[in-house]
Design an enzyme around this catalytic site. Sequence first.
Site, PDB file in Angstrom:
ATOM      1  N   ASP A   1       0.864  -1.187   0.000  1.00  0.00           N
ATOM      2  CA  ASP A   1       0.000   0.000   0.000  1.00  0.00           C
ATOM      3  C   ASP A   1       0.897   1.233   0.000  1.00  0.00           C
ATOM      4  OD1 ASP A   1      -2.090   1.743   0.159  1.00  0.00           O
ATOM      5  OD2 ASP A   1      -2.706   1.194   2.187  1.00  0.00           O
TER       6      ASP A   1
ATOM      7  N   ASP B   1      -2.996   2.569  -5.955  1.00  0.00           N
ATOM      8  CA  ASP B   1      -1.937   2.630  -4.951  1.00  0.00           C
ATOM      9  C   ASP B   1      -1.800   1.376  -4.096  1.00  0.00           C
ATOM     10  OD1 ASP B   1      -4.285   2.939  -3.579  1.00  0.00           O
ATOM     11  OD2 ASP B   1      -3.664   4.696  -2.438  1.00  0.00           O
ATOM     12  N   GLU B   2      -2.400   0.267  -4.504  1.00  0.00           N
ATOM     13  CA  GLU B   2      -2.234  -0.951  -3.710  1.00  0.00           C
ATOM     14  C   GLU B   2      -2.343  -2.191  -4.583  1.00  0.00           C
ATOM     15  OE1 GLU B   2      -5.301  -2.151  -0.953  1.00  0.00           O
ATOM     16  OE2 GLU B   2      -6.737  -0.778  -1.881  1.00  0.00           O
TER      17      GLU B   2
END
Length: 356
Positions: free
Chosen positions: A12, A107-108
């Site tokens: 993350d 973003d992960e």
Amino acid sequence: MSEQPRAIIHLDLDAFFASVEVLENPDLAGKPVVVGGRPGERGVVAAASYPARAFGLRSAMPMHRALILCPSAIVLPPRHWLYRDCSQRVMHILRQATPLVEQMSIDEAFLDLTDQVSVWEQAADLAAQLQQQVRQQVGLSASLGVATNKLVAKVASDRDKPGGLTIVRPGEEAEFLAPLPVRVLWGVGPVTAQKLSRMGITTVAELRQLSEEELRARFGSHGAAMARQARGIDHRPLITEHEPKSVSQERTFSRDLVKVAALKQQLWRLSQGVASRLKKAGLTAGTVAIKLRYADFTTLTRQMALAVPTDDEQAIYRAALILLGRTWQPGRPVRLLGVAGQQLSPPTGQLPLWPQ
């Protein structure tokens, strides 16, 4: 010989949008940076740096509220092209480690390193290497969790932010989850958490005391899933390719719209945007839907199936117009309007629904 436990990593990127802005402008380091819309246009916080979070700022908070809490916040408009570029660079690093990467958002991502390691503990070393690579090659901080399944890896990555690396070894899953609130489990939202609270259950450890049969009796199949998760069990595989279920665009207006002409104009622009995205993706929509939110935040959705799937902006707009007529109460102020294409499929070569 027993089967080797899976080695799953969840990565993350910390305060991603805000971190990218700091990366682009190092003078912002250590300052309360907020990415989002303007307060005068009903903007919301898309991302907040950790110095901004210290003031209580968080994602989805109205920007005017954020500036009350932190008047010194530096508000920047989103630059999505820049965030996409950084995300792609990070994902490239991950895919060099393993082809089994499930990107959950910009973003992960999850990684399955089971086939890349001979002993499970090597996954922790690889996670540390990936964290360092992202820092050195892209310049961004990432928090990682390493575990035997997706649920525990995801929870672990949230344990030590920013820049943490949390390892939950095989056999430690239930103990790791035990003291945490039930909301960390997938599928346990506010309503389910409230029901559990009325039963005297607020932590995973307390939930684990109930049998699968008891939870199934109260919550159906979802109860059985909760019982497994409370014991740290999650057999879901990584999904490396996601097919989109819908293509949509929506807009929150700086001022409520009350005239039908203005609503039609916005509906046309949104329909054009959906059609453009469908064409770019090489897809057609078999269903058109609209989303309408009134000034009092009452939100309605309506949809209709098309005789022939389409990526034509005029066909989408005409269907959206019909739905607007079925949904909107004339004269009632509208805060948000959205259009979506659903039931997606490749083009069939058939004629569009309406003649051109």
